[in-house]
Design an enzyme around this catalytic site. Structure first.
Site, mmCIF file in Angstrom:
data_model
loop_
_atom_site.group_PDB
_atom_site.id
_atom_site.type_symbol
_atom_site.label_atom_id
_atom_site.label_comp_id
_atom_site.label_asym_id
_atom_site.label_seq_id
_atom_site.Cartn_x
_atom_site.Cartn_y
_atom_site.Cartn_z
ATOM 1 N N ILE A 154 0.554 -3.007 -5.381
ATOM 2 C CA ILE A 154 -0.252 -1.790 -5.155
ATOM 3 C C ILE A 154 -0.316 -0.954 -6.438
ATOM 4 O O ILE A 154 -1.376 -0.439 -6.797
ATOM 5 C CB ILE A 154 0.298 -0.973 -3.963
ATOM 6 C CG1 ILE A 154 0.231 -1.831 -2.681
ATOM 7 C CG2 ILE A 154 -0.487 0.324 -3.787
ATOM 8 C CD1 ILE A 154 0.912 -1.223 -1.469
ATOM 9 N N CYS A 201 6.657 2.450 -5.347
ATOM 10 C CA CYS A 201 7.869 1.629 -5.286
ATOM 11 C C CYS A 201 8.369 1.593 -3.845
ATOM 12 O O CYS A 201 7.998 2.435 -3.040
ATOM 13 C CB CYS A 201 8.940 2.209 -6.215
ATOM 14 S SG CYS A 201 9.370 3.902 -5.838
ATOM 15 N N ARG A 230 6.560 5.400 0.841
ATOM 16 C CA ARG A 230 7.400 5.736 1.983
ATOM 17 C C ARG A 230 7.814 7.195 1.843
ATOM 18 O O ARG A 230 8.114 7.661 0.735
ATOM 19 C CB ARG A 230 8.658 4.855 2.050
ATOM 20 C CG ARG A 230 8.413 3.419 2.525
ATOM 21 C CD ARG A 230 8.004 3.350 4.010
ATOM 22 N NE ARG A 230 7.771 1.999 4.472
ATOM 23 C CZ ARG A 230 6.585 1.384 4.498
ATOM 24 N NH1 ARG A 230 5.509 2.012 4.064
ATOM 25 N NH2 ARG A 230 6.471 0.158 4.962
ATOM 26 N N GLU A 259 8.214 11.077 9.588
ATOM 27 C CA GLU A 259 6.970 10.704 10.284
ATOM 28 C C GLU A 259 7.191 9.937 11.580
ATOM 29 O O GLU A 259 6.316 9.910 12.453
ATOM 30 C CB GLU A 259 6.061 9.876 9.354
ATOM 31 C CG GLU A 259 6.591 8.484 9.037
ATOM 32 C CD GLU A 259 5.654 7.683 8.130
ATOM 33 O OE1 GLU A 259 5.319 8.161 7.045
ATOM 34 O OE2 GLU A 259 5.281 6.564 8.524
ATOM 35 N N HIS A 291 -0.200 7.887 7.560
ATOM 36 C CA HIS A 291 0.195 6.526 7.138
ATOM 37 C C HIS A 291 -0.930 5.517 7.409
ATOM 38 O O HIS A 291 -0.770 4.584 8.223
ATOM 39 C CB HIS A 291 1.481 6.102 7.856
ATOM 40 C CG HIS A 291 2.265 5.059 7.100
ATOM 41 N ND1 HIS A 291 3.635 5.028 7.075
ATOM 42 C CD2 HIS A 291 1.854 4.003 6.346
ATOM 43 C CE1 HIS A 291 4.046 3.991 6.356
ATOM 44 N NE2 HIS A 291 2.979 3.353 5.907
HETATM 45 P P1 NAD Z 1 5.695 -4.732 -4.519
HETATM 46 O O1 NAD Z 1 6.981 -5.329 -4.063
HETATM 47 O O2 NAD Z 1 4.591 -5.643 -4.957
HETATM 48 O O3 NAD Z 1 5.980 -3.708 -5.731
HETATM 49 C C1 NAD Z 1 7.004 -2.771 -5.712
HETATM 50 C C2 NAD Z 1 7.391 -2.498 -7.155
HETATM 51 O O4 NAD Z 1 8.343 -1.445 -7.156
HETATM 52 C C3 NAD Z 1 8.036 -3.699 -7.860
HETATM 53 O O5 NAD Z 1 7.403 -3.946 -9.097
HETATM 54 C C4 NAD Z 1 9.475 -3.257 -8.066
HETATM 55 O O6 NAD Z 1 10.076 -3.790 -9.244
HETATM 56 C C5 NAD Z 1 9.312 -1.756 -8.146
HETATM 57 N N1 NAD Z 1 10.549 -1.018 -7.952
HETATM 58 C C6 NAD Z 1 11.672 -1.400 -7.300
HETATM 59 N N2 NAD Z 1 12.609 -0.448 -7.416
HETATM 60 C C7 NAD Z 1 12.064 0.544 -8.162
HETATM 61 C C8 NAD Z 1 12.555 1.779 -8.637
HETATM 62 N N3 NAD Z 1 13.814 2.171 -8.422
HETATM 63 N N4 NAD Z 1 11.714 2.559 -9.361
HETATM 64 C C9 NAD Z 1 10.450 2.156 -9.647
HETATM 65 N N5 NAD Z 1 9.949 0.986 -9.229
HETATM 66 C C10 NAD Z 1 10.751 0.189 -8.490
HETATM 67 O O7 NAD Z 1 5.237 -3.798 -3.328
HETATM 68 P P2 NAD Z 1 3.755 -3.260 -3.037
HETATM 69 O O8 NAD Z 1 3.025 -4.247 -2.189
HETATM 70 O O9 NAD Z 1 3.144 -2.794 -4.291
HETATM 71 O O10 NAD Z 1 4.065 -2.016 -2.084
HETATM 72 C C11 NAD Z 1 4.731 -0.865 -2.560
HETATM 73 C C12 NAD Z 1 5.134 0.002 -1.382
HETATM 74 O O11 NAD Z 1 3.947 0.522 -0.763
HETATM 75 C C13 NAD Z 1 5.829 -0.753 -0.229
HETATM 76 O O12 NAD Z 1 7.218 -0.841 -0.445
HETATM 77 C C14 NAD Z 1 5.526 0.101 0.967
HETATM 78 O O13 NAD Z 1 6.565 1.018 1.161
HETATM 79 C C15 NAD Z 1 4.259 0.861 0.576
HETATM 80 N N6 NAD Z 1 3.089 0.545 1.429
HETATM 81 C C16 NAD Z 1 2.405 1.573 2.031
HETATM 82 C C17 NAD Z 1 1.289 1.310 2.805
HETATM 83 C C18 NAD Z 1 0.487 2.411 3.477
HETATM 84 O O14 NAD Z 1 -0.259 2.129 4.422
HETATM 85 N N7 NAD Z 1 0.582 3.643 3.015
HETATM 86 C C19 NAD Z 1 0.884 -0.007 2.975
HETATM 87 C C20 NAD Z 1 1.561 -1.022 2.333
HETATM 88 C C21 NAD Z 1 2.679 -0.750 1.556
#
Ligand code: NAD
Length: 326
Positions: A154, A201, A230, A259, A291
């Protein structure tokens, strides 16, 4: 395979019902959240399918093991709501690691554009025949500095969108991706230099309250903050203090620390007990959505497809490619 779906809304059936029938699955959809009380509904089922605000703790996993439930199918990417360690050796936890990163990134940009240019408030004003634009002055995003925290799927989709606005991109991720055309900096530098901060993240022990009094104090005055990841990445009380100190020009939140049990529900006839949520919704420069970053046709279709593929793999003993392990 018999699957009990928790926390369902009519739109959940849109893809799951026809696709699940093709697999020959027996599916039961309930509106109730999955918790200690409602778990008994899953008696006689092979798997449960849950969403972001359901939870499964260690005690529930032990009960599920006794009930001979073999799997937890998360119809989402995040898995912070399941005790993964407790599940080890007892049942399989499967998730949808990727469905449409674009859906969430595009929504993050929508939040940013809205809080910057107040289109949500302009809409209600013009409907009221109030054509005054007082209070709606925003900033150009062109050539501003955006800080992206987390450069996974994302985060990368968000970077592409921000680059389309000719913004300079700073990024922080403990696992930097050298292929990206961004400048990786420390979290502290990102907080100090960014005009816009967008969180991408996952929620872990390390990232809980990543936005706290200390990190807020480092931010530029007039910063924009967007959170589509989150809720607990942000210490809500610290955010409210920062808003009162006028540190933020705008805040867009698709997720909120408390939430669970509130988002996705219609509580318009009830007295709201969460004072922080009431306070947040009262700020003219804060926009909260329920959300819904994932909520596009493409994303929901992909979620159903992968969730059902996960169920099929569980049923047939195929490799569990989307299993979550500690
Ligand atoms: P992803 O696993 O592809 O990417 C997450 C990234 O965060 C990774 O590159 C990881 O190295 C990094 N990360 C881990 N720990 C970290 C830290 N301490 N500081 C900074 N970066 C860190 O995940 P994604 O598919 O990109 O999704 C990201 C988040 O989006 C998910 O965990 C989820 O909580 C959220 N999400 C929200 C919705 C929504 O509807 N709002 C939908 C899908 C996902």
């Amino acid at each position: 395979m018999k699957i009990m779906f928790y926390s369902t809304k009519p739109y959940d059936r849109y893809w799951f019902e026809p696709m699940g029938k093709d697999y020959g699955f027996e599916m039961h959809f309930v509106e109730m959240q999955c918790d200690e009380e409602t778990l008994s509904l899953a008696q006689g089922y092979d798997a449960i399918c849950i969403f972001v605000n359901d939870y499964v703790n260690a005690a529930m996993i032990e009960r599920m093991h006794q009930m001979k439930i073999r799997g937890i199918l998360l119809r989402c990417a995040g898995f912070n709501n399941v005790d993964i360690r407790a599940a080890e050796g007892k049942l399989h936890v499967l998730r949808v690691p990727s469905y449409s990163p674009q859906a969430v990134a595009e929504f993050a940009m929508a939040l940013l554009l809205t809080v910057n240019r107040f289109t949500h408030r302009a809409y209600t004003r013009t409907r009221d025949y109030n054509m005054n634009i007082n209070g709606f002055m925003g900033v150009d995003l062109y050539k501003k500095t955006a800080g992206v925290v987390g450069t996974g799927k994302i985060g990368q989709a968000m970077i592409r969108i921000l680059q389309g606005f000719c913004m300079k991109i700073l990024a922080y991720d403990p696992y930097p991706n050298p292929a990206l055309d961004v400048t990786y900096v420390s979290l502290e530098e990102l907080m100090k230099q960014s005009d816009i901060i967008s969180l991408h993240c996952p929620l872990t022990e390390e990232t809980r309250h990543l936005i706290n009094p200390q990190t807020i104090s480092m931010m530029k005055k007039g910063v924009y903050l967007v959170n589509t990841s989150r809720g607990a990445l942000i210490d809500t009380e610290a955010l409210i203090d920062g808003l009162l100190e006028k540190r933020f020009a705008g805040v867009g939140l698709d997720v909120y620390e408390e939430e669970e049990g509130v988002f996705y529900e219609d509580r318009s006839n009830e007295i709201v007990k969460d004072e922080n949520l009431v306070r947040l919704t009262s700020f003219p420069n804060v926009l909260i959505t329920s959300h819904m970053g994932f909520f596009t046709k493409e994303a929901t279709k992909a979620i159903a497809q992968t969730t059902l593929e996960n169920a099929y793999a569980l049923e047939t003993g195929k490799e569990l490619v989307n299993e979550v392990r500690p």
